[in-house]
Design a protein around this motif. Structure first.
Motif, PDB file in Angstrom:
ATOM      1  N   SER A 252       9.355   4.324   2.748  1.00  0.00           N
ATOM      2  CA  SER A 252       8.646   4.916   4.042  1.00  0.00           C
ATOM      3  C   SER A 252       8.361   6.539   3.632  1.00  0.00           C
ATOM      4  O   SER A 252       7.141   7.409   3.168  1.00  0.00           O
ATOM      5  N   SER A 316      -5.116   4.133   2.458  1.00  0.00           N
ATOM      6  CA  SER A 316      -4.481   3.045   3.052  1.00  0.00           C
ATOM      7  C   SER A 316      -4.664   1.432   1.782  1.00  0.00           C
ATOM      8  O   SER A 316      -2.715   1.405   1.931  1.00  0.00           O
ATOM      9  N   SER A 319      -0.009   2.065   0.909  1.00  0.00           N
ATOM     10  CA  SER A 319       0.477   1.892   2.438  1.00  0.00           C
ATOM     11  C   SER A 319       1.043   0.844   2.028  1.00  0.00           C
ATOM     12  O   SER A 319       1.898  -0.160   2.124  1.00  0.00           O
ATOM     13  N   ASP A 320      -0.304   0.119   1.913  1.00  0.00           N
ATOM     14  CA  ASP A 320       0.162  -1.899   1.525  1.00  0.00           C
ATOM     15  C   ASP A 320       0.777  -1.804   0.461  1.00  0.00           C
ATOM     16  O   ASP A 320       1.934  -2.608   0.219  1.00  0.00           O
ATOM     17  N   LEU A 323       4.196  -0.514   1.249  1.00  0.00           N
ATOM     18  CA  LEU A 323       5.142  -1.894   2.749  1.00  0.00           C
ATOM     19  C   LEU A 323       4.558  -3.072   2.244  1.00  0.00           C
ATOM     20  O   LEU A 323       6.530  -3.786   2.880  1.00  0.00           O
ATOM     21  N   GLU A 324       4.696  -3.121   1.542  1.00  0.00           N
ATOM     22  CA  GLU A 324       5.005  -4.877   0.245  1.00  0.00           C
ATOM     23  C   GLU A 324       5.904  -4.773   0.048  1.00  0.00           C
ATOM     24  O   GLU A 324       6.843  -5.686   0.083  1.00  0.00           O
ATOM     25  N   ARG A 326       8.816  -2.813   0.738  1.00  0.00           N
ATOM     26  CA  ARG A 326       9.646  -2.271   1.953  1.00  0.00           C
ATOM     27  C   ARG A 326      10.173  -3.511   1.860  1.00  0.00           C
ATOM     28  O   ARG A 326      11.628  -4.513   2.212  1.00  0.00           O
ATOM     29  N   GLY A 327       9.399  -4.754   2.330  1.00  0.00           N
ATOM     30  CA  GLY A 327       9.559  -5.722   2.603  1.00  0.00           C
ATOM     31  C   GLY A 327      10.651  -6.507   0.941  1.00  0.00           C
ATOM     32  O   GLY A 327      11.576  -7.817   1.873  1.00  0.00           O
TER      33      GLY A 327
END
Length: 330
Positions: A252, A316, A319-320, A323-324, A326-327
Protein backbone atom coordinates in the motif's frame (compact mmCIF):
# COMPACT_ATOMS: atom_id res chain seq x y z
CA UNK A 1 39.43 11.71 8.44
CA UNK A 2 38.82 15.37 7.76
CA UNK A 3 35.39 16.40 6.46
CA UNK A 4 35.01 19.95 5.12
CA UNK A 5 32.02 22.22 5.76
CA UNK A 6 29.69 19.64 7.29
CA UNK A 7 29.59 15.96 8.16
CA UNK A 8 29.19 14.01 4.93
CA UNK A 9 26.32 11.57 4.67
CA UNK A 10 27.31 7.92 4.41
CA UNK A 11 24.62 6.81 1.94
CA UNK A 12 23.81 8.65 -1.27
CA UNK A 13 21.41 8.26 -4.18
CA UNK A 14 23.54 8.48 -7.31
CA UNK A 15 22.80 11.01 -10.05
CA UNK A 16 21.28 9.06 -12.96
CA UNK A 17 20.40 10.78 -16.21
CA UNK A 18 16.69 10.58 -16.94
CA UNK A 19 15.97 9.00 -13.55
CA UNK A 20 16.93 11.09 -10.52
CA UNK A 21 14.62 13.97 -11.29
CA UNK A 22 12.90 15.89 -8.50
CA UNK A 23 9.95 13.48 -8.49
CA UNK A 24 12.13 10.42 -7.82
CA UNK A 25 14.43 12.23 -5.39
CA UNK A 26 11.39 13.22 -3.34
CA UNK A 27 10.48 9.56 -2.92
CA UNK A 28 14.02 8.61 -1.94
CA UNK A 29 14.12 11.21 0.85
CA UNK A 30 10.58 10.25 1.87
CA UNK A 31 11.90 6.78 2.70
CA UNK A 32 14.99 7.98 4.53
CA UNK A 33 17.76 8.47 1.96
CA UNK A 34 20.30 10.79 3.63
CA UNK A 35 21.54 12.47 0.43
CA UNK A 36 20.28 12.68 -3.15
CA UNK A 37 21.95 14.21 -6.21
CA UNK A 38 20.17 15.63 -9.26
CA UNK A 39 20.58 14.41 -12.79
CA UNK A 40 23.68 15.71 -14.54
CA UNK A 41 23.24 19.09 -16.21
CA UNK A 42 25.71 20.50 -18.73
CA UNK A 43 27.16 23.87 -17.82
CA UNK A 44 26.73 25.34 -21.30
CA UNK A 45 23.05 24.35 -21.53
CA UNK A 46 22.37 25.66 -18.05
CA UNK A 47 23.95 28.96 -19.05
CA UNK A 48 21.70 28.99 -22.13
CA UNK A 49 18.70 28.44 -19.81
CA UNK A 50 17.38 25.49 -21.82
CA UNK A 51 14.10 24.58 -20.05
CA UNK A 52 14.82 20.83 -20.02
CA UNK A 53 18.19 21.41 -18.39
CA UNK A 54 16.81 23.85 -15.84
CA UNK A 55 14.16 21.25 -14.87
CA UNK A 56 16.91 18.77 -14.09
CA UNK A 57 18.21 21.03 -11.37
CA UNK A 58 14.85 21.42 -9.62
CA UNK A 59 14.89 21.20 -5.85
CA UNK A 60 13.07 18.13 -4.59
CA UNK A 61 10.38 18.42 -1.94
CA UNK A 62 11.07 17.02 1.49
CA UNK A 63 14.19 16.63 3.59
CA UNK A 64 17.76 16.70 2.41
CA UNK A 65 20.16 19.16 0.87
CA UNK A 66 19.80 20.47 -2.68
CA UNK A 67 22.73 18.99 -4.61
CA UNK A 68 23.12 19.46 -8.37
CA UNK A 69 25.58 17.61 -10.58
CA UNK A 70 27.30 19.74 -13.20
CA UNK A 71 29.32 18.68 -16.25
CA UNK A 72 31.34 20.75 -18.67
CA UNK A 73 34.07 20.48 -21.26
CA UNK A 74 35.19 24.10 -21.00
CA UNK A 75 36.28 25.66 -17.69
CA UNK A 76 34.33 28.83 -18.50
CA UNK A 77 31.10 26.84 -18.80
CA UNK A 78 31.79 25.08 -15.49
CA UNK A 79 32.55 28.39 -13.81
CA UNK A 80 29.40 30.09 -15.09
CA UNK A 81 27.24 27.06 -14.34
CA UNK A 82 28.56 26.96 -10.78
CA UNK A 83 27.85 30.68 -10.43
CA UNK A 84 24.26 30.23 -11.58
CA UNK A 85 23.68 27.30 -9.24
CA UNK A 86 25.14 29.24 -6.33
CA UNK A 87 22.89 32.21 -7.13
CA UNK A 88 19.93 29.81 -7.17
CA UNK A 89 20.83 28.72 -3.64
CA UNK A 90 21.98 25.11 -4.11
CA UNK A 91 23.60 23.52 -1.09
CA UNK A 92 26.28 21.63 -3.00
CA UNK A 93 27.64 21.27 -6.54
CA UNK A 94 28.91 17.89 -7.74
CA UNK A 95 31.33 17.76 -10.70
CA UNK A 96 30.69 14.93 -13.17
CA UNK A 97 33.84 13.16 -14.33
CA UNK A 98 32.27 9.73 -14.27
CA UNK A 99 29.59 9.53 -16.96
CA UNK A 100 30.70 6.91 -19.53
CA UNK A 101 28.07 7.53 -22.22
CA UNK A 102 29.39 8.17 -25.71
CA UNK A 103 27.12 11.20 -26.02
CA UNK A 104 28.93 12.82 -23.08
CA UNK A 105 32.47 11.53 -23.58
CA UNK A 106 32.23 12.24 -27.31
CA UNK A 107 32.08 15.89 -26.32
CA UNK A 108 35.14 15.37 -24.11
CA UNK A 109 33.12 15.74 -20.92
CA UNK A 110 32.23 13.30 -18.13
CA UNK A 111 34.79 10.50 -17.72
CA UNK A 112 36.63 11.63 -20.87
CA UNK A 113 38.21 14.30 -18.68
CA UNK A 114 40.17 11.56 -16.92
CA UNK A 115 42.18 11.26 -20.14
CA UNK A 116 43.05 14.95 -19.93
CA UNK A 117 44.31 15.64 -16.39
CA UNK A 118 45.29 19.25 -17.09
CA UNK A 119 41.80 20.07 -18.36
CA UNK A 120 40.20 18.10 -15.52
CA UNK A 121 42.14 20.19 -13.01
CA UNK A 122 41.09 23.40 -14.74
CA UNK A 123 37.46 22.24 -14.56
CA UNK A 124 37.85 21.61 -10.82
CA UNK A 125 39.36 25.07 -10.30
CA UNK A 126 36.54 26.65 -12.30
CA UNK A 127 33.87 24.94 -10.22
CA UNK A 128 35.50 26.09 -6.97
CA UNK A 129 35.82 29.64 -8.30
CA UNK A 130 32.26 29.76 -9.65
CA UNK A 131 30.86 28.20 -6.47
CA UNK A 132 32.12 31.15 -4.42
CA UNK A 133 32.17 29.11 -1.23
CA UNK A 134 29.41 26.64 -2.07
CA UNK A 135 30.70 23.14 -1.24
CA UNK A 136 31.87 21.31 -4.35
CA UNK A 137 32.32 17.54 -4.63
CA UNK A 138 33.72 15.35 -7.42
CA UNK A 139 32.42 12.10 -8.91
CA UNK A 140 34.70 10.07 -11.17
CA UNK A 141 35.70 6.56 -12.21
CA UNK A 142 38.90 4.62 -11.53
CA UNK A 143 40.25 6.03 -14.79
CA UNK A 144 39.65 5.94 -18.52
CA UNK A 145 40.95 2.37 -18.88
CA UNK A 146 43.07 -0.13 -16.96
CA UNK A 147 46.23 1.54 -18.28
CA UNK A 148 45.29 4.91 -16.83
CA UNK A 149 43.95 4.47 -13.30
CA UNK A 150 44.49 8.07 -12.24
CA UNK A 151 41.65 8.60 -9.75
CA UNK A 152 44.10 8.97 -6.81
CA UNK A 153 46.09 11.66 -8.63
CA UNK A 154 42.97 13.65 -9.51
CA UNK A 155 41.69 13.23 -5.96
CA UNK A 156 44.91 14.68 -4.53
CA UNK A 157 44.59 17.71 -6.74
CA UNK A 158 40.90 18.05 -5.92
CA UNK A 159 41.63 18.06 -2.20
CA UNK A 160 44.27 20.77 -2.58
CA UNK A 161 41.86 22.82 -4.72
CA UNK A 162 39.12 22.76 -2.07
CA UNK A 163 36.84 19.88 -3.06
CA UNK A 164 34.91 18.60 -0.01
CA UNK A 165 34.17 14.99 -1.02
CA UNK A 166 35.08 12.46 -3.72
CA UNK A 167 32.96 9.63 -5.14
CA UNK A 168 34.62 6.86 -7.13
CA UNK A 169 32.75 4.35 -9.29
CA UNK A 170 34.77 1.14 -9.20
CA UNK A 171 34.99 0.75 -12.97
CA UNK A 172 36.91 2.44 -15.74
CA UNK A 173 35.09 4.36 -18.42
CA UNK A 174 35.91 1.67 -20.97
CA UNK A 175 34.09 -0.90 -18.84
CA UNK A 176 30.87 1.13 -18.93
CA UNK A 177 28.72 -1.06 -16.60
CA UNK A 178 30.17 -4.41 -17.62
CA UNK A 179 31.93 -6.82 -15.33
CA UNK A 180 32.10 -6.06 -11.62
CA UNK A 181 32.97 -2.90 -9.75
CA UNK A 182 36.46 -3.13 -8.25
CA UNK A 183 35.86 -1.89 -4.72
CA UNK A 184 39.39 -2.76 -3.65
CA UNK A 185 40.84 -0.41 -6.26
CA UNK A 186 38.82 2.46 -4.75
CA UNK A 187 41.04 2.03 -1.67
CA UNK A 188 43.90 3.62 -3.63
CA UNK A 189 41.96 6.88 -3.67
CA UNK A 190 40.93 6.52 -0.04
CA UNK A 191 44.56 6.23 1.02
CA UNK A 192 45.61 9.15 -1.19
CA UNK A 193 43.50 11.84 0.49
CA UNK A 194 41.98 12.77 3.83
CA UNK A 195 38.58 13.74 2.38
CA UNK A 196 35.59 11.40 2.68
CA UNK A 197 35.49 9.00 -0.27
CA UNK A 198 32.19 7.44 -1.36
CA UNK A 199 32.25 4.04 -3.09
CA UNK A 200 29.91 3.51 -6.04
CA UNK A 201 29.11 0.59 -8.32
CA UNK A 202 27.17 -2.69 -7.86
CA UNK A 203 25.85 -1.75 -4.42
CA UNK A 204 22.35 -3.19 -4.30
CA UNK A 205 21.78 -4.27 -0.68
CA UNK A 206 23.07 -3.79 2.84
CA UNK A 207 25.41 -6.83 2.58
CA UNK A 208 26.93 -5.49 -0.64
CA UNK A 209 27.25 -2.03 0.94
CA UNK A 210 29.13 -3.55 3.87
CA UNK A 211 31.38 -5.49 1.50
CA UNK A 212 32.10 -2.34 -0.52
CA UNK A 213 32.97 -0.40 2.64
CA UNK A 214 35.23 -3.19 3.88
CA UNK A 215 37.09 -3.65 0.61
CA UNK A 216 37.45 0.03 -0.23
CA UNK A 217 37.81 1.48 3.27
CA UNK A 218 35.54 4.24 1.95
CA UNK A 219 33.55 6.55 4.19
CA UNK A 220 30.21 5.79 2.55
CA UNK A 221 28.39 4.32 -0.43
CA UNK A 222 26.36 5.61 -3.36
CA UNK A 223 23.39 3.61 -4.67
CA UNK A 224 22.51 3.86 -8.36
CA UNK A 225 20.52 1.54 -10.61
CA UNK A 226 19.50 -0.76 -7.75
CA UNK A 227 17.26 2.01 -6.37
CA UNK A 228 15.11 2.11 -9.50
CA UNK A 229 11.69 0.79 -8.51
CA UNK A 230 12.82 0.77 -4.86
CA UNK A 231 13.25 4.39 -3.76
CA UNK A 232 13.39 3.16 -0.16
CA UNK A 233 16.58 1.14 -0.78
CA UNK A 234 19.13 3.87 0.07
CA UNK A 235 17.20 4.68 3.27
CA UNK A 236 17.07 1.00 4.16
CA UNK A 237 20.81 0.60 3.64
CA UNK A 238 21.53 3.77 5.64
CA UNK A 239 19.45 2.54 8.57
CA UNK A 240 20.87 -0.97 8.57
CA UNK A 241 24.46 0.23 8.29
CA UNK A 242 23.74 2.25 11.44
CA UNK A 243 22.44 -0.84 13.23
CA UNK A 244 18.80 0.19 13.04
CA UNK A 245 15.92 -1.99 11.94
CA UNK A 246 14.18 -0.91 8.76
CA UNK A 247 10.70 -1.98 7.72
CA UNK A 248 10.33 -2.17 3.95
CA UNK A 249 7.25 -0.21 2.84
CA UNK A 250 4.08 -2.25 2.49
CA UNK A 251 2.51 -2.71 -0.93
CA UNK A 252 0.00 0.00 0.00
CA UNK A 253 2.84 2.39 0.84
CA UNK A 254 4.67 1.46 -2.36
CA UNK A 255 1.55 2.20 -4.39
CA UNK A 256 1.03 5.52 -2.61
CA UNK A 257 4.66 6.44 -3.36
CA UNK A 258 4.30 5.55 -7.04
CA UNK A 259 1.09 7.56 -7.36
CA UNK A 260 2.76 10.56 -5.75
CA UNK A 261 5.69 10.22 -8.14
CA UNK A 262 3.35 10.08 -11.14
CA UNK A 263 1.57 13.23 -10.00
CA UNK A 264 4.87 15.00 -9.34
CA UNK A 265 6.18 13.98 -12.75
CA UNK A 266 3.11 15.42 -14.45
CA UNK A 267 3.46 18.65 -12.47
CA UNK A 268 7.11 18.89 -13.48
CA UNK A 269 6.90 18.01 -17.18
CA UNK A 270 3.23 18.38 -18.10
CA UNK A 271 0.56 15.69 -18.20
CA UNK A 272 1.61 13.83 -21.35
CA UNK A 273 5.40 14.05 -21.11
CA UNK A 274 5.25 13.45 -17.36
CA UNK A 275 3.57 10.08 -17.87
CA UNK A 276 6.08 9.04 -20.48
CA UNK A 277 9.05 10.00 -18.33
CA UNK A 278 7.77 8.17 -15.25
CA UNK A 279 7.21 4.93 -17.17
CA UNK A 280 10.73 3.66 -16.47
CA UNK A 281 10.01 3.96 -12.76
CA UNK A 282 6.65 2.19 -13.08
CA UNK A 283 8.26 -0.65 -15.03
CA UNK A 284 11.03 -1.00 -12.44
CA UNK A 285 8.51 -0.96 -9.57
CA UNK A 286 6.54 -3.81 -11.15
CA UNK A 287 9.76 -5.72 -11.81
CA UNK A 288 10.77 -5.44 -8.17
CA UNK A 289 7.44 -6.23 -6.50
CA UNK A 290 8.45 -8.69 -3.79
CA UNK A 291 5.65 -11.16 -4.45
CA UNK A 292 5.52 -14.58 -6.16
CA UNK A 293 4.71 -13.30 -9.62
CA UNK A 294 5.77 -14.98 -12.85
CA UNK A 295 7.90 -13.10 -15.36
CA UNK A 296 5.13 -13.44 -17.94
CA UNK A 297 2.66 -11.82 -15.52
CA UNK A 298 5.10 -9.02 -14.72
CA UNK A 299 5.69 -8.45 -18.42
CA UNK A 300 1.96 -8.16 -19.10
CA UNK A 301 1.52 -5.76 -16.18
CA UNK A 302 4.44 -3.61 -17.35
CA UNK A 303 3.15 -3.52 -20.90
CA UNK A 304 -0.37 -2.61 -19.83
CA UNK A 305 0.71 0.14 -17.42
CA UNK A 306 3.27 1.67 -19.75
CA UNK A 307 0.89 2.10 -22.67
CA UNK A 308 -1.64 4.19 -20.79
CA UNK A 309 -1.72 7.86 -21.80
CA UNK A 310 -4.04 9.26 -19.11
CA UNK A 311 -3.02 9.81 -15.50
CA UNK A 312 -6.22 8.78 -13.73
CA UNK A 313 -6.47 5.59 -15.79
CA UNK A 314 -2.84 4.73 -15.06
CA UNK A 315 -3.32 5.23 -11.33
CA UNK A 316 -6.47 3.10 -11.38
CA UNK A 317 -4.67 0.34 -13.29
CA UNK A 318 -1.71 0.37 -10.91
CA UNK A 319 -4.09 0.26 -7.95
CA UNK A 320 -5.66 -2.89 -9.42
CA UNK A 321 -2.22 -4.46 -9.98
CA UNK A 322 -1.05 -3.71 -6.45
CA UNK A 323 -4.42 -4.67 -4.93
CA UNK A 324 -4.18 -8.04 -6.63
CA UNK A 325 -0.66 -8.52 -5.24
CA UNK A 326 -1.71 -7.57 -1.72
CA UNK A 327 -3.98 -10.57 -1.87
CA UNK A 328 -1.11 -12.76 -3.07
CA UNK A 329 1.22 -11.49 -0.34
CA UNK A 330 -1.36 -11.80 2.46
Amino acid sequence: MRVHNNQAERVWLAPMSGSTDAAFRRQAVRFGCPAVVSEMVAGETLVAARPDMVRRTCRHEGRGRWIVQLAARRPEDMRKGAELLTEAGVDQIDINMGCPSRQVTGGSSGSALMREPALAKAIIDAAIEGGQGTPVSLKMRLGWDREQLNAPDLARYAEQAGIVMVTVHGRTRCQFYKGHADWQRIADTVSAISLPVIANGDICSTPSARAALTQSAAYGVMIGRAAMGRPWLPGQIAAELSGQAYEVPSLSEQLDSLIEQIEDSQSLYGKTLGLRIVRKHISAAIDKLDVPLSEAHRRRARSMACQIEEGATLISTLSDIFLEQRGVAA
